[in-house]
Design a protein around this motif. Sequence first.
Motif, short mmCIF file in Angstrom:
data_model
loop_
_atom_site.label_atom_id
_atom_site.label_comp_id
_atom_site.label_asym_id
_atom_site.label_seq_id
_atom_site.Cartn_x
_atom_site.Cartn_y
_atom_site.Cartn_z
N UNK A 170 -16.31 1.83 -23.75
CA UNK A 170 -15.69 1.48 -25.02
C UNK A 170 -15.10 0.08 -24.99
N UNK A 171 -14.79 -0.39 -23.78
CA UNK A 171 -14.15 -1.70 -23.63
C UNK A 171 -15.10 -2.78 -23.15
N UNK A 172 -16.24 -2.37 -22.60
CA UNK A 172 -17.08 -3.38 -21.94
C UNK A 172 -18.54 -2.96 -22.04
N UNK B 294 -15.30 8.89 -17.01
CA UNK B 294 -14.75 7.58 -16.63
C UNK B 294 -15.57 6.46 -17.28
N UNK B 295 -16.89 6.59 -17.22
CA UNK B 295 -17.75 5.53 -17.75
C UNK B 295 -17.62 5.41 -19.27
N UNK B 296 -17.51 6.52 -19.94
CA UNK B 296 -17.40 6.45 -21.41
C UNK B 296 -16.13 5.71 -21.82
N UNK B 297 -15.06 5.96 -21.09
CA UNK B 297 -13.83 5.24 -21.39
C UNK B 297 -13.99 3.75 -21.11
N UNK B 298 -14.68 3.42 -20.02
CA UNK B 298 -14.90 2.02 -19.70
C UNK B 298 -15.88 1.36 -20.68
#
Length: 232
Positions: A219-221, A213-217
């Motif tokens: 990438x954006x922030x 979950x954090x890796x996906x987040x």
Amino acid sequence: VDVEERIRRYKEALVRNPGSLQVLQRLGELYASKKEYPEAMTYYDKALALQPADTNMRLTLAKMASWNRDFPRAISLLQDLVAKDPGTLDFRIELARNLSWAGRNPEAIEQYREVRKRNPKDLETRLQLARVLSWNKQLDESIREYEELLKEDPTNRGALIERARVYSWKGELVAALKLYDDLLIRAPQDRDARFGKAQALYWSGRSREARGILEEMQAKNRFVAMAGDGIN
């Protein structure tokens, strides 16, 4: 005319008329506009000495003390206001805020409860009460407040997020994860819900899912990348 020039002119006027309430207030306002709160408070103190019954001036001075992180001074001024006018709930709310910022959570809770009793429709105050209860480690009471609030406002995002967070703090991670999942069905990109879920997963021993979950987040922030450094 810039602020410095206006300050210079008002100071000249004050020399000519040291007891001018209007000039003292204007100087206080001008220094406050520059965020020079100690200097602003000096002039408001003098103005308040001339008009000690002026509740608006006392409230303004309390807010400046708060902005200057002089919470004891702000609290003292606000306690005076509440004592003189216990029915004005804005004074109690401001007092409760400053008590909580000063780390005096039990006293803040007392004030928020009084506001809740007098105006149960004030959902923002009830939300703040639930928060301060959680900060004071009264987690069960905090959850009850969130749940009572959600009966009246079922889509209140702050209450939904924070209730899940308090379940995490209690160690009731299955319940917390279910609440976060319910939130994410409604708002799949809600950053607070996703980050909260990642924390709950990590505390549950499911660090790989949390990292996903954090890796996906991340990438954006970039901020999420910094906040998530402790989850491996």
